[in-house]
Design an enzyme around this catalytic site. Structure first.
Site, PDB file in Angstrom:
ATOM      1  N   ASN A 196      16.501 -66.672  58.580  1.00  0.00           N
ATOM      2  CA  ASN A 196      15.298 -66.861  57.803  1.00  0.00           C
ATOM      3  C   ASN A 196      14.808 -68.279  57.736  1.00  0.00           C
ATOM      4  O   ASN A 196      13.991 -68.670  58.053  1.00  0.00           O
ATOM      5  CB  ASN A 196      14.836 -65.568  56.885  1.00  0.00           C
ATOM      6  CG  ASN A 196      14.565 -64.252  57.251  1.00  0.00           C
ATOM      7  OD1 ASN A 196      14.627 -64.470  58.462  1.00  0.00           O
ATOM      8  ND2 ASN A 196      15.055 -63.062  56.385  1.00  0.00           N
ATOM      9  N   ASP A 224      22.405 -67.777  57.038  1.00  0.00           N
ATOM     10  CA  ASP A 224      22.785 -65.902  56.571  1.00  0.00           C
ATOM     11  C   ASP A 224      21.987 -65.088  57.552  1.00  0.00           C
ATOM     12  O   ASP A 224      22.124 -65.275  58.628  1.00  0.00           O
ATOM     13  CB  ASP A 224      22.536 -66.288  55.273  1.00  0.00           C
ATOM     14  CG  ASP A 224      22.991 -64.855  54.271  1.00  0.00           C
ATOM     15  OD1 ASP A 224      22.862 -64.201  54.959  1.00  0.00           O
ATOM     16  OD2 ASP A 224      23.842 -65.061  53.469  1.00  0.00           O
ATOM     17  N   GLU A 277      22.174 -77.814  56.776  1.00  0.00           N
ATOM     18  CA  GLU A 277      22.791 -76.553  56.007  1.00  0.00           C
ATOM     19  C   GLU A 277      23.812 -76.177  55.829  1.00  0.00           C
ATOM     20  O   GLU A 277      25.960 -76.681  56.495  1.00  0.00           O
ATOM     21  CB  GLU A 277      22.303 -75.496  56.807  1.00  0.00           C
ATOM     22  CG  GLU A 277      20.758 -75.068  56.446  1.00  0.00           C
ATOM     23  CD  GLU A 277      20.185 -74.497  54.885  1.00  0.00           C
ATOM     24  OE1 GLU A 277      21.113 -74.705  54.304  1.00  0.00           O
ATOM     25  OE2 GLU A 277      18.941 -74.593  55.679  1.00  0.00           O
ATOM     26  N   ASP A 278      24.490 -75.544  54.563  1.00  0.00           N
ATOM     27  CA  ASP A 278      25.603 -74.934  53.757  1.00  0.00           C
ATOM     28  C   ASP A 278      25.994 -73.750  54.802  1.00  0.00           C
ATOM     29  O   ASP A 278      27.004 -73.251  54.836  1.00  0.00           O
ATOM     30  CB  ASP A 278      25.668 -75.306  52.573  1.00  0.00           C
ATOM     31  CG  ASP A 278      24.695 -74.441  51.764  1.00  0.00           C
ATOM     32  OD1 ASP A 278      23.422 -74.347  52.263  1.00  0.00           O
ATOM     33  OD2 ASP A 278      24.066 -73.694  50.515  1.00  0.00           O
ATOM     34  N   GLY A 336      21.841 -76.319  48.943  1.00  0.00           N
ATOM     35  CA  GLY A 336      22.860 -75.885  48.501  1.00  0.00           C
ATOM     36  C   GLY A 336      23.922 -77.268  49.615  1.00  0.00           C
ATOM     37  O   GLY A 336      24.549 -76.670  49.499  1.00  0.00           O
TER      38      GLY A 336
END
Ligand code: PRP
Length: 181
Positions: A107, A104, A100-101, A45
């Protein structure tokens, strides 16, 4: 038929993304002056974001890719993180920045952070283009956040649904009928 037709709306235009990335690059360049910056691009991503972010840096920097997968082909996090490809070099003494993109559930990144911290970097921080705090399962905050986003199914600028839509230059909201079938 274009991939854009599958969007119900655009959350971030190409122009808005450019500004966010430029601002992040400026902050990171200031913070990592005289440091040993090593960017870890978490595939797949973040490949577009990491490429843009690195080009907005004004300081020396090295990088590698790490592939982790938590979602498979579905849309919900399984909570399991698999390392598919690890970084090649030792991270000892380096100022590691995980890129990171999207953050969320948290995790993936919390597991990655724990794993990488065991390799004795001089410092370890996280930069995410998007932060979706409404979906957090593991408490985690990124050190650099492009922007906070609502709990919508987002695609484009590296983010996918079933591996499609990564190529879109904007970040859009996927039409519900596409992923609920
Ligand atoms: C996405 C994204 C992050 C992770 C974030 O990757 O790139 O790595 O999920 O989710 P979390 O905070 O809930 O863990 P994904 O597993 O979909 O793989 P991809 O990057 O190859 O699309």
């Amino acid at each position: 038929m274009s991939a854009r037709d599958d969007l119900s709306g655009v959350l971030l235009s190409e122009e808005q993304i450019n500004k966010i990335v430029k601002d992040l690059g400026k902050r990171i360049s200031e913070d990592y002056q005289d440091k040993n910056l090593f960017v870890i691009c978490v595939l797949k991503g973040s490949f577009i974001f990491a490429a843009d972010l690195m080009r907005s840096l004004t300081i020396p920097c090295r990088m590698d890719f790490l592939a982790a997968s938590s979602y498979g082909s579905g849309s919900k996090s399984s909570g399991n993180v698999r390392i598919i490809k690890d970084v090649a070099a030792s991270l000892e003494g380096l100022d590691v920045l995980i890129v990171e993109d999207i953050l969320d559930s948290g995790n993936t990144l919390s597991r990655l952070k724990k794993l990488l911290s065991e390799r004795h970097p001089a410092s370890l921080r996280i930069c995410t283009m998007l932060d979706k705090p409404a979906r957090r399962e593991t408490p985690l905050e990124a050190d650099y956040v492009g922007t906070v986003v609502p709990d919508e199914f987002l695609v484009g600028y590296g983010l996918d649904y079933n591996e499609y839509y990564r190529e879109l230059p904007m970040i859009g909201i996927l039409k519900r009928e596409i992923y609920s079938n």
